[in-house]
Design an enzyme around this catalytic site. Structure first.
Site, short mmCIF file in Angstrom:
data_model
loop_
_atom_site.label_atom_id
_atom_site.label_comp_id
_atom_site.label_asym_id
_atom_site.label_seq_id
_atom_site.Cartn_x
_atom_site.Cartn_y
_atom_site.Cartn_z
CG HIS A 100 -1.93 1.11 1.18
ND1 HIS A 100 -1.63 2.39 1.59
CD2 HIS A 100 -3.22 1.12 0.75
CE1 HIS A 100 -2.71 3.16 1.41
NE2 HIS A 100 -3.69 2.41 0.90
CD GLU A 172 -5.67 0.99 -2.93
OE1 GLU A 172 -6.84 0.84 -2.61
OE2 GLU A 172 -4.74 1.17 -2.12
C1 PEP Z 1 -6.81 3.26 0.31
O1 PEP Z 1 -6.15 3.99 1.03
O2 PEP Z 1 -6.34 2.18 -0.07
C2 PEP Z 1 -8.16 3.64 -0.06
C3 PEP Z 1 -8.74 2.99 -1.05
O3 PEP Z 1 -8.73 4.63 0.66
P1 PEP Z 1 -10.02 5.50 0.35
O4 PEP Z 1 -11.08 4.62 -0.22
O5 PEP Z 1 -10.41 6.09 1.66
O6 PEP Z 1 -9.58 6.54 -0.65
#
Ligand code: PEP
Length: 279
Positions: A100, A172
């Site tokens: 992450h 992400e």
């Molecule tokens: C994350 O940090 O992996 C994430 C998906 O957070 P959010 O949905 O709060 O943006």
């Protein structure tokens, strides 16, 4: 979107550094009032402190998968503050989130440590959930796909091609994550989602699932899932309350055509049942 007949639609949340045991109990108690629809594969990644607690509170036949937000690649030893893959599995994890952007940014995670952790997870019969994604500065100059390609190739570099079918990948984009993130449009992510599927295919397999994460909420979930290379959603804030998670599960069930019918089989669809030889 994949059809529910051949693939479940994944919907999961990481609690990050949130929730006491009492708060975890409240979440899971509320979630358990909702019958998980067919065609949906939910997962929850609590902090390590709540993993065994959730395992103990989930019925043995629950389709909800649990996972850890990180674990070390070494089997054991003098790694203060870490937990091993074996310990995570013992506490109830099926999934291990690896790489992450919080960990890459604040805790020294590198492509190399990600690769070691991915291989260690597989060796312990755990499913790595590998996070990749570019910062805004890279996206701004058109470098998103190259950046993610390198991250992903490195993440898979310690694995046998045959094991690649057991990884889950979450795209992400860093600029889309968290309270300061700008939600991505499907046009912004489609090219990278296609690229991820291509990279994995070139490595010798197809990923078990490729998820999108970053400011997902009920308002944008359907649009994001309209991308044919997106097999599910990885959600932070919008699913930290059980009610929010349930709303997303309901929405995804409608999108997957699963209706309100509860899952009749409790067994999650795990590749390990067919690939025990990897242990
Ligand atoms: C994350 O940090 O992996 C994430 C998906 O957070 P959010 O949905 O709060 O943006």
């Amino acid at each position: 979107m994949r059809s529910q007949k051949s693939h479940p639609l994944w919907v999961g949340t990481s609690w990050k550094m949130n929730k006491t045991l009492a708060e975890a109990d409240r979440f899971i108690d509320e979630l358990l009032t909702f019958p998980i629809p067919n065609g949906i594969q939910p997962f929850v990644l609590p902090p390590h402190t709540a993993l065994a607690r959730l395992r103990d509170r989930l019925p043995a036949d629950s389709p909800i998968l649990l996972g850890a937000q990180n674990a070390h690649w070494a089997a054991e030893g003098s790694w203060t503050g870490e937990i091993s893959m074996r310990m995570a599995k013992d506490a109830g994890a099926t999934l291990i989130e690896i790489g992450h952007s919080d960990r890459r940014q604040h805790f020294g995670e590198t492509d190399r440590t990600v690769a070691l952790k991915v291989a260690a997870a597989v060796a312990h019969g755990l499913t790595p959930l590998i996070c990749v994604g570019e910062p805004l500065a890279v996206r701004s100059v058109g470098g998103a796909e190259d950046f993610v390609r390198v991250q992903l190739q490195n993440a898979l570099s310690e694995m046998a091609p045959a094991a690649i079918g057991q990884v889950i990948i979450a795209y992400e984009p860093i600029w889309a994550i968290g309270e300061h993130g700008n939600p991505a449009s499907v046009d912004q992510v489609a090219g990278v989602m296609a690229l991820i599927n291509e990279v994995v295919a070139a490595a010798g397999s197809s990923a078990w699932a490729v998820l999108y994460g970053g400011s997902v909420e009920t308002e944008n979930a359907a649009r994001l899932l309209s991308d044919p290379n997106t097999h599910g959603l990885f959600v932070g804030r919008a699913a930290w309350e059980a009610s929010g998670f349930i709303e997303l599960l309901k929405l995804c069930a409608r999108l997957a055509g699963a209706g309100a019918e509860a899952a009749t089989t409790s067994s999650p669809i795990l590749p390990w049942t067919a690939t025990a030889a990897l242990h």
